[in-house]
Design an enzyme around this catalytic site. Sequence first.
Site, PDB file in Angstrom:
ATOM      1  CB  SER A 257      -0.927   0.065   1.315  1.00 42.56           C
ATOM      2  OG  SER A 257       0.021   0.095   2.298  1.00 42.56           O
ATOM      3  CE  LYS A 258      -1.917   5.802  -4.016  1.00 38.44           C
ATOM      4  NZ  LYS A 258      -2.977   6.393  -4.193  1.00 38.44           N
ATOM      5  NE  ARG A 259      -0.973   2.159   6.541  1.00 40.76           N
ATOM      6  CZ  ARG A 259      -0.452   1.307   7.442  1.00 40.76           C
ATOM      7  NH1 ARG A 259       0.186   2.010   8.340  1.00 40.76           N
ATOM      8  NH2 ARG A 259      -0.731  -0.059   7.212  1.00 40.76           N
ATOM      9  CG  PHE A 260       4.327  -0.023   4.412  1.00 37.73           C
ATOM     10  CD1 PHE A 260       5.435  -0.324   5.401  1.00 37.73           C
ATOM     11  CD2 PHE A 260       2.906  -0.390   4.736  1.00 37.73           C
ATOM     12  CE1 PHE A 260       5.049  -0.729   6.760  1.00 37.73           C
ATOM     13  CE2 PHE A 260       2.455  -0.776   6.099  1.00 37.73           C
ATOM     14  CZ  PHE A 260       3.590  -1.035   7.184  1.00 37.73           C
ATOM     15  CB  ALA A 261       6.700   0.953  -0.987  1.00 39.18           C
TER      16      ALA A 261
END
Length: 496
Positions: A257-261
Site C-alpha cells: 500500500s501507499k503507506r509503506f512505499a
Amino acid sequence: MAETSKEKVRVRIAPSPTGQMHIGTARTALFNWLFARQQGGTFVLRIEDTDVERSKKEYETELLQGLEWLGLTWDEGPDANGGPDRGEFGPYRQSERTAIYRKYIQQLLEKGEAYYCYCTKEDLEAQRQALLAAGLPPRYNGHCRNLVEPPAGRNPEVIRFKVPEVKVEFKDLIHGKTSFDTALFGDQVIAKDLDTPLYNFAVVVDDALMEITHVIRGEDHLSNTPKQILMQRALGFPTPQYAHLPLILNPDRSKMSKRFADVALSSYRERGYLPDGIVNFIGLLGWHPKDDHEVFTREYALEHFEMSRVQQAGAIFNEEKLDFVNREHMKTTPIVELVTLAVPFYEKAGIAIPSATDANYGMLAKAVALQLGRAKTLADVVEGSRLFFAMPEYEAKLLCWKETSVNDTMDALRGALAVLEAHAANKFEKEPLLEALTPLTNEKGRGVVLWPLRVSLSGQAASPDPMEIMEVLGKDESIARVSRAIEKLEGGRRLF
Ligand code: GLU
C-alpha cells in the site's frame, strides 16, 4: 485449448486505466512478456476500460509509456504513439468492443443462461439482511432467476448469469490444482445492460476471441477464475491455462500500500531508477533464478525464467533490494547512456551542465562515472556531481582542518596552488597529482593540506577524494577554486 504444447502461446496483460500505473501491473507485464518471448508466443496488450467513469485517457497513456519505458514491448494492442492498433484481434480497448459483448450477452439470455434482474439496491439489501438473520452467508437469492413475466412497471436493473452449483477445478501453473465450490457465489451480475458489460464477462469474451492460451495475472483475480470458467463453458469457449502471481506485500506482510512505499511506477522513474533496475527488481517479486543470481538483465531472465518456479507465498516489496540492484545496473550501464539518462535530472535540479557540443562535455561523463558505486539512482548521481558544475558555496572556516590556524591553512593552500600551477594540464589525473602533492603533505601533514584542498574544490566536508575531483575539473577550474578559497580565508581572517 492450451493443453497441447504445440499450440502457439498467446498471453495478454489487461490493465484498467483507472489510476496511475501500479508497480504490480509492471510485474504482471514482465512475467507475461518473459513467458511470451520464451515460448516464441505473442504478447497482447488489452485496455480494460469498461468502467467509463473511472477510466481516463491519461492513465492509458501512462500505461503505454510505462511499458515502453521498461522495454516490455507488446506485439498486439493499442499504439503508444496514437497510431492504429497493432494486431488482427482488435479493437484492443474494451470501450470499442461494445457490439461484440452485446452479441454474447444476448446469446446467454436466449439460451436461458442469463436473465434480467429487477431487484433494486433496496431489495438486495433486504435480502442480505434476511440471509444474515437466518445465519446464512449473504449472496443473491435468485429472486429473478425464474420470473415468468417481468414485474409490471419495472425496468431491469442488471443482467445476471445463472451460476450453477458445482465444483470448478483447474490446474494453476503456480498454485497447482485449485478448486472452488460455487454454491456460495449466487448468480453473478455480468452487465448493467446490453451495452454495459462488467469485467468478469468482458474478460471471458476477450480472452476467447483473442485466442489467449495462458492467463498470467495477480492472485487477487484467483477467486474470479471459477466464475470466468463457468461463463466460458456457457458460451462454448475453451478454458485457457492460468497462472496467478503472488501478491506483493509490504515488509509487515500486509498487502502493498501507499503507506509503506510508492505504488506508482512513475514515481520510481521520477526518482531516477533505471528501467533495467526496475525490471530486475520486479522480476524478483515472486521468482528468482535457480542459481540465486540477484542482479540480472532481461536477457538473463529470458534464459532462466521458469513459471513453475514462481512462488505461491506473497512477495515482499523491499526497497533496499531495489536500491541495491539499481546501483549495480548503474555500474554496468555504458557511461554515455547514463549521461543521456541523467540530463533531464540535471535540468530538473537546475544544474547547468556542458552541452554535447561544448569542449568541456567529457567532464560530464567523468563527473557521472565518479558517482558509480555510491549512487543508487540518477537523482543521486546528479546530487553527488552537483559540485562539479558550479563554484561551491561554503563558510571559510570549514577550510581549517581540526585546530589548524587560518595562517597555516592559507600557507598549505598556497603551497598546493603552487604545485597545481606547475603541474602539466594533461597530467591532471589522480595518481600524478597525488605524487606531486606528496612532498607538501609530508612537510605540513596530510590533513592540514588535503582537508582544505577538498573543501576548496567541493565545498563539502564529505566528498570524493580531492585528486579525483581535480581529475574531473581539470587544471583551470581546480586552480580557480583553490585561489578562491585562499581569497575567502584572507577575507575572513579577522572574522574567526
Ligand atoms: N483489468 C484487470 C485488472 O486491471 C485485469 C484482469 C485480468 O488480467 O484478467 O486488474
